[in-house]
Structure formats: C-alpha cells, structure tokens
Design a protein around this motif. Structure first.
Motif, PDB file in Angstrom:
ATOM      1  N   LEU A  32       0.735  -1.261  -0.022  1.00 12.25           N
ATOM      2  CA  LEU A  32      -0.015   0.089  -0.026  1.00 12.25           C
ATOM      3  C   LEU A  32       0.873   1.169   0.050  1.00 12.25           C
ATOM      4  CD1 LEU A  32      -2.700  -0.696   2.734  1.00 12.25           C
ATOM      5  CD2 LEU A  32      -2.855  -1.109   0.113  1.00 12.25           C
ATOM      6  N   SER A  33       0.142   2.247  -0.718  1.00  8.89           N
ATOM      7  CA  SER A  33       0.620   3.749  -0.397  1.00  8.89           C
ATOM      8  C   SER A  33       0.023   4.034   0.667  1.00  8.89           C
ATOM      9  CB  SER A  33       0.442   4.450  -1.784  1.00  8.89           C
ATOM     10  OG  SER A  33       1.120   4.184  -2.900  1.00  8.89           O
ATOM     11  N   ALA A  34       0.506   5.410   1.157  1.00  8.62           N
ATOM     12  CA  ALA A  34      -0.107   6.366   1.955  1.00  8.62           C
ATOM     13  C   ALA A  34      -1.285   6.906   1.548  1.00  8.62           C
ATOM     14  CB  ALA A  34       0.903   7.348   2.437  1.00  8.62           C
ATOM     15  N   GLY A  61       3.301   7.540   6.615  1.00  8.45           N
ATOM     16  CA  GLY A  61       1.933   7.407   5.747  1.00  8.45           C
ATOM     17  C   GLY A  61       1.633   5.806   5.518  1.00  8.45           C
ATOM     18  N   GLU A  62       2.555   5.313   5.043  1.00  5.43           N
ATOM     19  CA  GLU A  62       2.222   3.960   4.594  1.00  5.43           C
ATOM     20  C   GLU A  62       2.153   2.720   5.782  1.00  5.43           C
ATOM     21  OE1 GLU A  62       4.116   5.940   2.822  1.00  5.43           O
ATOM     22  OE2 GLU A  62       3.520   5.445   0.676  1.00  5.43           O
ATOM     23  N   GLN A  63       2.938   3.392   6.878  1.00  2.93           N
ATOM     24  CA  GLN A  63       2.755   2.432   8.370  1.00  2.93           C
ATOM     25  C   GLN A  63       1.182   2.657   8.643  1.00  2.93           C
ATOM     26  OE1 GLN A  63       5.579   2.985  10.961  1.00  2.93           O
ATOM     27  NE2 GLN A  63       4.615   1.953  12.507  1.00  2.93           N
ATOM     28  N   GLY A  92       4.517   0.149   1.455  1.00  2.00           N
ATOM     29  CA  GLY A  92       5.359   0.483   0.190  1.00  2.00           C
ATOM     30  C   GLY A  92       6.367   1.742   0.417  1.00  2.00           C
ATOM     31  N   PHE A  93       7.078   1.768  -0.462  1.00  7.66           N
ATOM     32  CA  PHE A  93       7.929   3.250  -0.631  1.00  7.66           C
ATOM     33  C   PHE A  93       9.008   3.049   0.202  1.00  7.66           C
ATOM     34  CE2 PHE A  93       7.258   7.713   0.799  1.00  7.66           C
ATOM     35  CZ  PHE A  93       8.214   8.514  -0.110  1.00  7.66           C
ATOM     36  N   GLN A  94       9.233   2.108   1.368  1.00 12.90           N
ATOM     37  CA  GLN A  94      10.183   2.262   2.433  1.00 12.90           C
ATOM     38  C   GLN A  94      10.986   0.907   2.462  1.00 12.90           C
ATOM     39  OE1 GLN A  94       8.286   1.090   6.456  1.00 12.90           O
ATOM     40  NE2 GLN A  94       6.603   2.497   5.437  1.00 12.90           N
ATOM     41  N   GLY A 103      12.024   7.193  -3.192  1.00 15.90           N
ATOM     42  CA  GLY A 103      11.288   8.279  -4.162  1.00 15.90           C
ATOM     43  C   GLY A 103      10.012   8.353  -4.413  1.00 15.90           C
ATOM     44  N   ARG A 104       9.691   9.511  -4.890  1.00  7.85           N
ATOM     45  CA  ARG A 104       8.076   9.838  -5.137  1.00  7.85           C
ATOM     46  C   ARG A 104       7.481   8.692  -5.886  1.00  7.85           C
ATOM     47  NH1 ARG A 104       5.699  14.039  -2.687  1.00  7.85           N
ATOM     48  NH2 ARG A 104       4.276  12.645  -2.724  1.00  7.85           N
ATOM     49  N   GLY A 105       6.256   7.899  -5.482  1.00  2.90           N
ATOM     50  CA  GLY A 105       5.769   7.045  -6.356  1.00  2.90           C
ATOM     51  C   GLY A 105       6.348   5.665  -6.322  1.00  2.90           C
ATOM     52  N   GLY A 106       7.174   5.521  -5.155  1.00  8.62           N
ATOM     53  CA  GLY A 106       8.145   4.268  -4.894  1.00  8.62           C
ATOM     54  C   GLY A 106       7.378   3.202  -4.459  1.00  8.62           C
ATOM     55  N   SER A 107       5.831   3.035  -4.148  1.00  8.61           N
ATOM     56  CA  SER A 107       5.170   2.090  -3.770  1.00  8.61           C
ATOM     57  C   SER A 107       5.055   1.187  -4.903  1.00  8.61           C
ATOM     58  CB  SER A 107       3.754   2.405  -3.301  1.00  8.61           C
ATOM     59  OG  SER A 107       3.998   3.138  -2.038  1.00  8.61           O
ATOM     60  N   ASP A 108       4.965   1.802  -6.083  1.00  7.67           N
ATOM     61  CA  ASP A 108       4.830   0.735  -7.560  1.00  7.67           C
ATOM     62  C   ASP A 108       6.228  -0.061  -7.475  1.00  7.67           C
ATOM     63  OD1 ASP A 108       2.791   2.201  -8.313  1.00  7.67           O
ATOM     64  OD2 ASP A 108       4.087   3.840  -9.533  1.00  7.67           O
TER      65      ASP A 108
HETATM   66  N1  ASP Z   1       3.371   7.693  -0.623  1.00  7.00           N
HETATM   67  C1  ASP Z   1       4.606   7.808  -1.581  1.00  7.00           C
HETATM   68  C2  ASP Z   1       4.256   9.252  -2.606  1.00  7.00           C
HETATM   69  O1  ASP Z   1       3.245   9.735  -2.539  1.00  7.00           O
HETATM   70  C3  ASP Z   1       4.837   6.609  -2.490  1.00  7.00           C
HETATM   71  C4  ASP Z   1       3.621   6.081  -3.357  1.00  7.00           C
HETATM   72  O2  ASP Z   1       2.553   6.746  -3.245  1.00  7.00           O
HETATM   73  O3  ASP Z   1       3.832   5.499  -4.344  1.00  7.00           O
HETATM   74  O4  ASP Z   1       5.383   9.408  -3.325  1.00  7.00           O
END
Ligand code: ASP
Ligand code: ADP
Ligand code: MG
Length: 412
Positions: free
Chosen positions: A40-42, A73-75, A135-137, A149-154
């Motif tokens: 999951l993302s935040a 956020g993801e936690q 995600g992301f961490q 990095g931003r969008g890192g949960s992908d």
């Molecule tokens: N929460 C992080 C972001 O906003 C990671 C993600 O959403 O993929 O960049």
C-alpha cells in the motif's frame, strides 16, 4: 492457486471506506485460493502533507529525518487494511519495510533496493495469511529507514513480486489501465490492452507517472508479469486493465505511436558565448554532475567566431541550484552570460512502430507548427521523439499530437 502481489495507490486507500473496498477486493482473490501479498501507499495527499511539515522546520529537511517521517504514511494504511481484512474473517498481518527486511542502500529519499528477505512472508503465506507490506520504504544496513522516491510504492510492489517469484503483479490505481496519454489532459485518450515493456519504460521516464520508472525497470529485469488496473471499479465487473508485454506483437498491424507522454517538471539553462574549445562540455556538466543534478537533454550549437551556446535541461527542483553553479562556471570558462527558463515542458511521442516508419518527427513538427507552437529543443531515440516547448502550450501540444497520430481512434 497463484501467488499474486497487489499494490494499491494513494487514492485507492484515501479513507477508511476505500480501505474497506480494498479489503473486499483482496478477500475475493484470497477466497479464490490465491496467496496474497498486498503493498500500500499512504493515503493520497499524506506524503505531501508530511513533507510540507518538515519544510516548516527546515527549508532543506535533513534527508534521514525526512525519510523517518514520510515513511509513516504507509505504516498507517497497512495496519488499517490488516484490521479491515480481519473484520472480513481473514488472517492478515502488516509489516513495515524494516520488518520484512527490505534492504536498501543509504541514499535517503531515493534509496536503491539491495535485497529482500522473503522468509517471514513465506511463513505467513504458508499459514494462510494475507501479507501486507508498507510501500515506498526500506531499511539500510545500519537500520535507518529509507524511502525509494516519489511514487516508490510501485517499485516496492514489483520488487516484492520479483523476490517472491509471484505469478502476477497488479498495480491498482484510479484509472483502469495505461492510456494513450494522461486521460486527465485528453478525455479522448484510450486504454491500451497491452503496451510493450520498452514503450512503458519510455512513457514512465518521459513523465507518465502512472508507474514509477524504477518499477518498470524491475519488471524488465526480473520478467515480472505486470498489469495496471483500477481499484474503483465494481467488484466482479473489473476490466482487464493493461498488461505490460515483453514481446512485440508482429501478428497485428502495429500502431506507429502508442502514446504521448509529457513532463512539466523541467527547466532549461543556457550558457551563452562559451569559448569553443575541447573540455568545455565537461567543465559545464562536470560541475552540474558533482552537485548530483541529473541532466536530461543537451544541445551544443555549431560555433561561430570562436564561441558557441550550450543548453541543457534539468529537473525543475534543481533549477536554482544549477543556475547558481553556472554563474560560478561562467567566470571560470569565460562565457558571456547565462539564460534560464523554468516555464518549459517536454512532450514526447512514443512507439516501437517508429522503428519501421520514418517521418514521425516531421509529422510531429508539422503538427506543432500548425498550432503556432515554437520548439525549443528536440531529442530523439529509436522509439521516441521529444520536444521542449513553453509550458503554456503543454495541453494544446498533447491534444494536437494525440489527434494527429490518430490515438483517439481505433482499437487499442
Ligand atoms: N506515498 C509515496 C508518494 O506519495 C509513495 C507512493 O505513493 O507510491 O510518493
Ligand atoms: P497512485 O496513487 O495509484 O499511484 P498515480 O497518481 O501515481 O496513482 O498514477 C495514476 C495517474 O497517472 C492517473 O490518475 C493519471 O492521471 C496519470 N497518468 C499519466 N499518464 C497516464 C497514462 N498514459 N495512462 C494512465 N494514467 C496516466
Ligand atoms: Mg503512483
């Protein structure tokens, strides 16, 4: 029975109602007998909110502390999803990046993945548990929390799918697949049933934020079966989304252009009146690289009267820093002046069909000329043509090109 990794983005977990909706979807797959790992993302907006808080304290937040904070956020969302799944009668457990041992280097805010320990996850999966991972961490060798990095949960999702040799990695978002361009800009954009890995890599690197570029790189390296889908469609009535394919289809007539990508996040810098002698490019770009600034397009004009002009683009976030560095370089190399423009954008046409069809660039230039849009820079590769234009023309340029290449018509 398959092992499926599903990743849900910020809008898909924006509030508790949406999280319950995600739980229903995960439960459906689980009840069909699949082993489920969920990333999951935040909640949408949360990462931005946290970064803004940091900036109220430090103009340039300490990277270690920033990662420590934004990873929270993801936690929150992973724990909420575990609760929602438990409410549905399923066994579920959430983990932070540290707990699953998502090992990265220590490059805070843009850490690279080194290894993933699958022991805990495997044991849980064998125990019929839904495994939920933030995600992301990640975590570095010293135990510091890092982010990707931003969008890192992908990237978390695809990396987990690779580590677990999952049968499929499903990226759930707020659109039902990869489109010929961002449907927010061009309502006529069409969903693609498939897109080749190479095209997706170009689209992502040229600004289509539907997938973080590193997730696409990972999918390519480990041959992860990757699909983009919507989490907002009614359960049981979901479409097929977009599958990223590794083989080009030769059976069907290949469209020349598959998509139009754009990026507002660019700035252009020019050093004017540079002495035209060996080593100049190195003196200019070496100083920029030393400051860890990525350079995108580069143009050096043909020299006349012993001088030349040298232009390049950087991320808009690096604009001020790059400008300050150039002021220093100007004196050292004896250039005349610096000109800078952060109101530009890059628009690109992408398609593997370009390889066998010449004339894409000229069609692109003609289309922009007909709209009265001036091109400031051009760059091409085997499967893409990019131009830099004034930011105010972004939407016009994207719409005109989308139409000129017939992307709003036919079967995707
Ligand atoms: N929460 C992080 C972001 O906003 C990671 C993600 O959403 O993929 O960049
Ligand atoms: P998430 O929070 O789920 O990770 P993102 O906002 O990161 O979602 O990515 C989804 C968004 O990407 C869409 O809402 C869409 O506006 C944008 N987007 C940009 N280019 C494309 C494209 N070619 N196809 C689909 N979506 C795109
Ligand atoms: Mg995203």
């Amino acid at each position: 029975m398959a092992l499926i990794v599903q990743k849900y983005g910020g809008t898909s977990v924006a509030n508790t109602a949406r999280i319950k909706n995600v739980a229903e979807r995960v439960a459906k797959w689980k009840k069909e007998g699949h082993q489920m790992v969920v990333v999951l993302s935040a909640m949408s907006g949360e990462t931005n909110r946290l970064i803004a808080l940091a900036k109220e304290i430090q103009a340039h937040p300490n990277p270690r502390e920033l990662d420590m904070m934004v990873s929270t956020g993801e936690q929150v969302t992973v724990a909420l999803l575990a609760m929602a799944l438990q409410e549905l009668g399923l066994k579920a457990k959430s983990y932070t990046g540290t707990q699953v041992k998502f090992l990265t280097d220590n490059a805070y805010t843009k850490a690279r993945i080194l290894s993933i320990d699958d022991k805990v996850m495997r044991a849980d999966l064998d125990d019929d548990m839904v495994v939920i991972v933030a995600g992301f961490q990640g975590v570095d060798a010293e135990g510091n929390i890092t982010t990707l990095g931003r969008g890192g949960s992908d990237t978390t999702g695809v990396a987990l799918a690779a580590a677990l040799k999952a049968d499929e990695c499903q990226i759930y978002t707020d659109v039902d697949g990869v489109y010929t361009t961002d449907p927010r800009i061009v309502p006529e954009a069409r969903r693609l049933n498939t897109i080749t890995f190479e095209e997706m890599l170009e689209m992502a690197s040229l600004g289509s934020k539907v997938l973080q570029i590193r997730s696409v790189e990972f999918a390519g390296k480990y041959k992860v079966k990757l699909r983009v889908l919507s989490s907002l469609e009614e359960l049981g009535k979901e479409g097929p989304g977009t599958l990223i394919t590794f083989e080009e289809e030769n059976t069907m007539e290949q469209p020349i252009i598959s998509g139009i990508a754009f990026n507002r996040d660019e700035a252009k810098l020019t050093v004017l009146g540079v002495p035209d002698r060996p080593g100049i490019a190195y003196q200019i770009l070496g100083a920029i690289a030393d400051a860890n600034i990525d350079v995108d397009m580069i143009i050096q004009n043909v020299g006349s009267d012993g001088t030349t002009d040298f232009s390049f683009t950087v991320n808009r976030g690096d604009y001020n820093k790059a400008q300050a560095i150039l002021e220093g370089v100007k004196a050292t190399i004896g250039a005349r002046s610096i000109s800078a423009d952060n109101k530009i954008c890059k628009v690109s046409a992408v398609g593997v069909g370009m390889r066998s069809h010449p004339g894409v660039a000229s069609k692109m230039f003609r289309t922009l000329a007909e709209e009265g849009i001036n091109i400031k820079m051009i760059s091409t590769s085997e499967i893409k043509v990019s131009v830099v234009v004034d930011e105010k023309y972004l939407e016009l340029a994207v719409r005109a090109l989308h139409k000129a290449f017939d992307l709003d018509q036919g079967v995707a």
